[in-house]
Design a protein around this motif. Structure first.
Motif, PDB file in Angstrom:
ATOM      1  N   ALA A  98       0.821  -1.202   0.000  1.00  0.00           N
ATOM      2  CA  ALA A  98       0.000   0.000   0.000  1.00  0.00           C
ATOM      3  C   ALA A  98       0.864   1.265   0.000  1.00  0.00           C
ATOM      4  O   ALA A  98       1.963   1.287   0.521  1.00  0.00           O
ATOM      5  N   GLU A  99       0.308   2.339  -0.567  1.00  0.00           N
ATOM      6  CA  GLU A  99       0.994   3.633  -0.651  1.00  0.00           C
ATOM      7  C   GLU A  99       0.343   4.602   0.334  1.00  0.00           C
ATOM      8  O   GLU A  99      -0.875   4.759   0.354  1.00  0.00           O
ATOM      9  N   THR A 100       1.148   5.261   1.140  1.00  0.00           N
ATOM     10  CA  THR A 100       0.627   6.234   2.096  1.00  0.00           C
ATOM     11  C   THR A 100       0.409   7.569   1.397  1.00  0.00           C
ATOM     12  O   THR A 100       1.336   8.140   0.831  1.00  0.00           O
ATOM     13  N   VAL A 101      -0.828   8.088   1.450  1.00  0.00           N
ATOM     14  CA  VAL A 101      -1.143   9.354   0.775  1.00  0.00           C
ATOM     15  C   VAL A 101      -1.553  10.444   1.760  1.00  0.00           C
ATOM     16  O   VAL A 101      -1.633  11.611   1.386  1.00  0.00           O
ATOM     17  N   GLU A 102      -1.843  10.084   2.993  1.00  0.00           N
ATOM     18  CA  GLU A 102      -2.164  11.067   4.025  1.00  0.00           C
ATOM     19  C   GLU A 102      -1.442  10.650   5.296  1.00  0.00           C
ATOM     20  O   GLU A 102      -1.464   9.485   5.667  1.00  0.00           O
ATOM     21  N   PHE A 103      -0.798  11.620   5.959  1.00  0.00           N
ATOM     22  CA  PHE A 103       0.075  11.262   7.069  1.00  0.00           C
ATOM     23  C   PHE A 103       0.145  12.405   8.080  1.00  0.00           C
ATOM     24  O   PHE A 103       0.267  13.574   7.705  1.00  0.00           O
ATOM     25  N   SER A 104       0.041  12.070   9.376  1.00  0.00           N
ATOM     26  CA  SER A 104       0.212  13.079  10.422  1.00  0.00           C
ATOM     27  C   SER A 104       0.690  12.401  11.699  1.00  0.00           C
ATOM     28  O   SER A 104       0.419  11.218  11.918  1.00  0.00           O
ATOM     29  N   LEU A 130      -3.487   7.300   5.753  1.00  0.00           N
ATOM     30  CA  LEU A 130      -4.433   6.765   4.776  1.00  0.00           C
ATOM     31  C   LEU A 130      -3.619   6.092   3.686  1.00  0.00           C
ATOM     32  O   LEU A 130      -2.733   6.718   3.101  1.00  0.00           O
ATOM     33  N   ARG A 131      -3.925   4.827   3.435  1.00  0.00           N
ATOM     34  CA  ARG A 131      -3.166   4.074   2.442  1.00  0.00           C
ATOM     35  C   ARG A 131      -4.039   3.737   1.244  1.00  0.00           C
ATOM     36  O   ARG A 131      -5.225   3.447   1.391  1.00  0.00           O
ATOM     37  N   MET A 132      -3.396   3.778   0.075  1.00  0.00           N
ATOM     38  CA  MET A 132      -4.090   3.504  -1.186  1.00  0.00           C
ATOM     39  C   MET A 132      -3.533   2.228  -1.809  1.00  0.00           C
ATOM     40  O   MET A 132      -2.356   1.904  -1.651  1.00  0.00           O
ATOM     41  N   ALA A 133      -4.373   1.513  -2.532  1.00  0.00           N
ATOM     42  CA  ALA A 133      -3.951   0.353  -3.318  1.00  0.00           C
ATOM     43  C   ALA A 133      -4.795   0.320  -4.577  1.00  0.00           C
ATOM     44  O   ALA A 133      -6.023   0.451  -4.512  1.00  0.00           O
ATOM     45  N   GLN A 134      -4.134   0.197  -5.721  1.00  0.00           N
ATOM     46  CA  GLN A 134      -4.809   0.181  -7.018  1.00  0.00           C
ATOM     47  C   GLN A 134      -5.688   1.413  -7.213  1.00  0.00           C
ATOM     48  O   GLN A 134      -6.771   1.358  -7.764  1.00  0.00           O
ATOM     49  N   GLY A 135      -5.194   2.564  -6.710  1.00  0.00           N
ATOM     50  CA  GLY A 135      -5.881   3.823  -6.928  1.00  0.00           C
ATOM     51  C   GLY A 135      -7.078   4.083  -6.051  1.00  0.00           C
ATOM     52  O   GLY A 135      -7.773   5.090  -6.243  1.00  0.00           O
ATOM     53  N   LYS A 136      -7.333   3.235  -5.049  1.00  0.00           N
ATOM     54  CA  LYS A 136      -8.496   3.414  -4.183  1.00  0.00           C
ATOM     55  C   LYS A 136      -8.073   3.358  -2.718  1.00  0.00           C
ATOM     56  O   LYS A 136      -7.113   2.673  -2.377  1.00  0.00           O
ATOM     57  N   TRP A 140      -7.505   2.975   6.519  1.00  0.00           N
ATOM     58  CA  TRP A 140      -7.320   4.120   7.406  1.00  0.00           C
ATOM     59  C   TRP A 140      -6.756   3.574   8.703  1.00  0.00           C
ATOM     60  O   TRP A 140      -7.343   2.710   9.338  1.00  0.00           O
ATOM     61  N   LEU A 141      -5.600   4.085   9.077  1.00  0.00           N
ATOM     62  CA  LEU A 141      -4.793   3.471  10.121  1.00  0.00           C
ATOM     63  C   LEU A 141      -4.455   4.511  11.183  1.00  0.00           C
ATOM     64  O   LEU A 141      -3.968   5.598  10.870  1.00  0.00           O
ATOM     65  N   ASP A 156      11.674  10.499   9.282  1.00  0.00           N
ATOM     66  CA  ASP A 156      11.683  10.415   7.825  1.00  0.00           C
ATOM     67  C   ASP A 156      11.284   9.031   7.314  1.00  0.00           C
ATOM     68  O   ASP A 156      10.870   8.882   6.169  1.00  0.00           O
ATOM     69  N   GLU A 157      11.398   8.005   8.164  1.00  0.00           N
ATOM     70  CA  GLU A 157      11.022   6.657   7.748  1.00  0.00           C
ATOM     71  C   GLU A 157       9.601   6.295   8.163  1.00  0.00           C
ATOM     72  O   GLU A 157       9.027   5.331   7.657  1.00  0.00           O
ATOM     73  N   LEU A 158       9.032   7.067   9.062  1.00  0.00           N
ATOM     74  CA  LEU A 158       7.728   6.731   9.616  1.00  0.00           C
ATOM     75  C   LEU A 158       6.618   6.834   8.574  1.00  0.00           C
ATOM     76  O   LEU A 158       5.680   6.043   8.574  1.00  0.00           O
ATOM     77  N   ARG A 159       6.737   7.795   7.676  1.00  0.00           N
ATOM     78  CA  ARG A 159       5.691   7.978   6.659  1.00  0.00           C
ATOM     79  C   ARG A 159       5.668   6.838   5.662  1.00  0.00           C
ATOM     80  O   ARG A 159       4.627   6.263   5.367  1.00  0.00           O
ATOM     81  N   ARG A 160       6.843   6.477   5.136  1.00  0.00           N
ATOM     82  CA  ARG A 160       6.872   5.505   4.048  1.00  0.00           C
ATOM     83  C   ARG A 160       7.109   4.072   4.522  1.00  0.00           C
ATOM     84  O   ARG A 160       6.879   3.125   3.767  1.00  0.00           O
TER      85      ARG A 160
END
Length: 243
Positions: A98-104, A130-136, A140-141, A156-160
């Motif tokens: 999954a790709e992280t697109v929202e992070f705080s 918020l993580r995305m997979a296949q564009g959707k 929510w974590l 710097d590693e926590l987001r990705r």
């Protein structure tokens, strides 16, 4: 790859590739890459890559063609499933596709009552992703981490990266055990907005408590859109080999 992790590197590579293949992140029939390119990508040796690929090939997920590279098997169908086999390593590597697109992040005492009780009312580090997979929207974590452990995490590693992997790589106190529960819930307005679903839609909710030698280490809340995700549990018989 996390060089400080206590998990064998071939297992880590296998688990990441397994997640990406079975989730559809790598499409059926697509070129995965040569051993050299995969070794460069994961920053491991070719021997490690060969071990991981051999495991995936034995599961029927890969086809290896000499001089051309390694391909995802053409008949692989995305499952969107998380496999539980009773090993903490599976939990650590289950979300790598999954790709992280929202992070705080923040440190606060303003947390739910059960979290406050778990950590004795002390401040905790809170990570929201918020993580995305296949564009959707896929997940929510919300992670609540004991303050001393949170302070050790590289920002710097926590987001990705994987929070569990970062916690487990600490020399002071790696993860000792975990407990996880899964529930069926209805999407609130906040969750529906995050996951791009209708209010009242079915949601898979999972909560996980991590422990180290000190005590409670982290409490994790996970929300998955019910229409896009399912859990697969592999069961075996005591004293018998798995089928």
């Amino acid at each position: 790859m996390n060089n400080n992790s206590r998990i064998p590197r071939y297992y880590a590579v296998w688990r990441i590739l397994w997640s990406r293949i079975t989730s559809g992140y790598y499409e059926a029939g697509s070129l995965l890459g040569t051993e050299d390119k995969l070794a460069e990508q994961f920053k491991v040796s070719r021997v490690t890559i060969r071990e991981a690929l051999a495991m995936l090939e034995a599961e029927g997920l890969l086809v290896r063609r000499r001089s051309f590279g390694t391909f995802v098997a053409p008949d692989v169908k995305p499952r969107g499933a998380v496999q539980f086999t009773g090993y903490l390593e599976d939990i650590i590597y289950q979300s790598d596709a999954a790709e992280t697109v929202e992070f705080s992040t923040e440190t606060t005492t303003d947390v739910p009552a059960d979290v406050k009780s778990l950590f004795g009312g002390e401040p905790v580090g809170v990570v929201r992703r918020l993580r995305m997979a296949q564009g959707k929207p896929h997940l929510w974590l919300i992670d609540y981490v004991r303050e001393d452990a949170f302070a050790e995490l590289p920002a710097d590693e926590l987001r990705r990266g994987s929070l569990l992997s970062l916690l487990d790589s600490r020399d002071s106190a790696p993860i000792d055990s975990a407990r996880q529960a899964i529930y069926a819930e209805i999407a609130t307005a906040e969750i529906a907005e995050k996951l791009d679903i209708e209010i009242g839609s079915a949601v898979l909710y999972s909560e996980r408590t991590l422990y180290d030698k000190v005590g409670p280490l982290a409490f994790v809340e996970m929300y998955y859109p019910g229409s896009r995700f399912n859990f697969e549990i592999r069961l075996g018989r005591v004293g018998r080999s798995s089928v």
